[in-house]
Design a protein around this motif. Sequence first.
Motif, short mmCIF file in Angstrom:
data_model
loop_
_atom_site.label_atom_id
_atom_site.label_comp_id
_atom_site.label_asym_id
_atom_site.label_seq_id
_atom_site.Cartn_x
_atom_site.Cartn_y
_atom_site.Cartn_z
N THR A 1 -3.34 47.20 36.34
CA THR A 1 -3.62 47.78 37.77
C THR A 1 -3.50 49.12 38.02
OG1 THR A 1 -1.74 46.69 38.66
CG2 THR A 1 -3.81 45.18 38.60
N ALA A 2 -2.38 49.45 37.28
CA ALA A 2 -1.89 50.98 37.33
C ALA A 2 -3.03 51.91 37.10
CB ALA A 2 -0.63 51.26 36.65
N PRO A 3 -3.00 53.10 37.62
CA PRO A 3 -4.02 54.42 37.39
C PRO A 3 -3.92 54.61 35.88
CG PRO A 3 -2.48 55.05 39.14
CD PRO A 3 -1.74 53.65 38.73
N PRO A 4 -5.02 54.40 35.22
CA PRO A 4 -5.30 54.76 33.85
C PRO A 4 -5.18 56.12 33.34
CG PRO A 4 -7.39 54.49 34.77
CD PRO A 4 -6.23 54.38 35.70
N LEU A 5 -4.30 56.43 32.06
CA LEU A 5 -3.69 57.78 31.59
C LEU A 5 -4.17 57.67 30.19
CD1 LEU A 5 -2.59 60.37 31.53
CD2 LEU A 5 -0.21 59.38 31.44
N LEU A 6 -5.01 58.25 29.67
CA LEU A 6 -5.27 58.34 28.30
C LEU A 6 -4.54 59.60 27.34
CD1 LEU A 6 -7.58 56.60 29.15
CD2 LEU A 6 -9.12 57.39 27.54
N LEU A 7 -4.01 59.34 26.47
CA LEU A 7 -3.35 60.10 25.70
C LEU A 7 -3.92 60.46 24.15
CD1 LEU A 7 0.40 58.86 26.32
CD2 LEU A 7 -1.01 60.70 27.62
N HIS B 1 1.99 54.04 34.87
CA HIS B 1 0.50 54.12 34.76
C HIS B 1 0.05 53.24 33.56
CE1 HIS B 1 1.19 58.20 36.29
NE2 HIS B 1 -0.52 58.31 36.32
N ARG B 2 -1.14 52.92 33.41
CA ARG B 2 -1.83 52.20 32.41
C ARG B 2 -2.32 53.15 31.30
NH1 ARG B 2 -7.59 48.87 31.69
NH2 ARG B 2 -7.10 48.05 29.78
N VAL B 3 -1.05 53.10 30.08
CA VAL B 3 -1.25 54.31 29.33
C VAL B 3 -2.09 53.66 27.88
CG1 VAL B 3 0.13 55.74 27.74
CG2 VAL B 3 0.99 55.09 30.09
N ILE B 4 -2.94 54.50 27.54
CA ILE B 4 -3.87 54.03 26.55
C ILE B 4 -3.66 55.36 25.48
CG2 ILE B 4 -5.97 53.58 25.66
CD1 ILE B 4 -5.46 52.93 29.24
N ARG B 5 -3.08 55.12 24.50
CA ARG B 5 -3.12 55.98 23.47
C ARG B 5 -4.10 55.80 22.25
NH1 ARG B 5 3.00 55.70 20.84
NH2 ARG B 5 3.38 53.72 22.57
N TRP B 6 -4.93 56.97 21.55
CA TRP B 6 -5.76 56.39 20.73
C TRP B 6 -5.67 57.38 19.42
CZ3 TRP B 6 -9.01 60.74 19.34
CH2 TRP B 6 -9.09 61.79 20.58
N ASP B 7 -6.19 56.77 18.23
CA ASP B 7 -6.04 57.32 16.85
C ASP B 7 -7.23 58.26 16.73
OD1 ASP B 7 -3.47 56.84 16.00
OD2 ASP B 7 -4.10 54.81 15.56
N LEU B 8 -7.33 59.24 16.06
CA LEU B 8 -8.51 60.19 15.60
C LEU B 8 -9.03 59.15 14.55
CD1 LEU B 8 -6.98 63.41 15.36
CD2 LEU B 8 -8.82 63.07 16.77
N PRO B 9 -10.51 59.36 14.50
CA PRO B 9 -10.87 58.82 13.09
C PRO B 9 -10.41 59.14 11.79
CG PRO B 9 -12.61 59.59 14.62
CD PRO B 9 -11.44 60.07 14.99
N GLY B 10 -10.07 58.02 11.08
CA GLY B 10 -9.35 57.96 9.76
C GLY B 10 -7.81 58.14 9.86
N HIS B 11 -7.38 58.34 11.20
CA HIS B 11 -5.87 58.42 11.30
C HIS B 11 -5.48 57.03 11.77
CE1 HIS B 11 -7.29 62.54 11.19
NE2 HIS B 11 -6.19 62.98 11.05
N GLY B 12 -4.18 56.67 11.65
CA GLY B 12 -3.47 55.52 12.06
C GLY B 12 -4.55 54.29 11.90
N GLY B 13 -4.94 53.55 12.79
CA GLY B 13 -5.69 52.39 12.48
C GLY B 13 -7.34 52.54 12.79
N SER B 14 -7.63 53.75 13.26
CA SER B 14 -9.15 54.07 13.49
C SER B 14 -9.88 54.16 12.18
CB SER B 14 -9.16 55.32 14.17
OG SER B 14 -8.99 55.31 15.55
#
Length: 375
Positions: free
Chosen positions: A15-21, A43-56
């Motif tokens: 329910t917190a304001p979303p923040l993408l990293l 915040h609701r924090v969403i970290r993402w991986d680039l394609p071919g990096h981490g789990g993407s």
Amino acid sequence: MTDTLLNHHDEGPTTAPPLLLGPSLGTSTALWDKVAPELSVTHRVIRWDLPGHGGSAADLIGPGATVADLARLVLALADSLGIDRFAYAGVSLGGAVGLQLAVHHPERLESLAVICSSAHFNGSKPWEERAETVRREGLAALADTANARWFTPGFTVPGLVEDHRTADPEAYAACCDALAAFDIRERLSSIGAPTLLIAGREDPATPPAHLREIADAVPGASLTEIAGASHLAPAERPEAVLAALRGHFDGYALRGMEVRRQVLGDEHVDRAQARQTPFTARFQDFISRYAWGEIWTDPTLARRERSVITLTALVAHGHYDELAMHVRAARRVGLTPEEIGAVLLQTAVYCGVPAANSAFAVAQRVLAEEDKTEG
């Protein structure tokens, strides 16, 4: 997650304001390990991986990819999570994605922080050459030089260097293609989102001048330079990055403190702040953000109505010290002594006569003190 979406890590209240990293090229969500957990308090924090990096998945992009392609993947991720508007912070290539979103999808962006990044990345040739080398030789040799490009001398984060080494070469090269083609300088003046630029003072890849160029062009933007930081500032100087991001993104806390003073009075808030210790600091921050920054600022109910509700709840639970504070607050938001008495009389019916009896004693003392002060 499906193979059509970027891998991501979601933390904090939904329910917190979303923040993408967003990450830097060659890294993963681990880049934010020392910053994201603290940001997720508010915040609701969403970290993402680039394609071919981490789990993407690597095949989310291909040769000739653009930053616009990466921005579309980020929007698809946000859509899948039910997020319409969001704050965004990104490092290097992740920062370029943020600029792309701010220029071409302003309706989705609440605010923006661009970290150790650029509106252009020194022309296309170096990136074209790097993409060609990686497609031909892989990433091992390039990963061996990561420390020099990413950190100040003597500092390293082995896990991030390993992320670089194990990234998919084709996807990494496609990200180089995106950097080669990126130049958004002519559109910076159109950015309307509140924008913060953070530069690592020792960054050889995107020196402070690159961030200053953006700050000068984006209306109302501000620039923070972090001493002792190179290209991956969130990993090397997490405390400084966290402080800058909190100051930029935490509008609820600032609004909350303003409303808290309006309702409770400067004297009370100043006393609370003076009593604050490292042990109680996060609780005081919580009060300012949520009670005052979100609930009391909600225009659905007037402050008088919120005051009536608060008085009733405090009587029902026997919180008489808090009741005294909120009797004073009720007077500040416009309730008369007669109206306060009517609220307490109502509590005698629904909360019990003993509770109301104690409440009347508290209110009578507070109102008498106010009369004496005014007299």
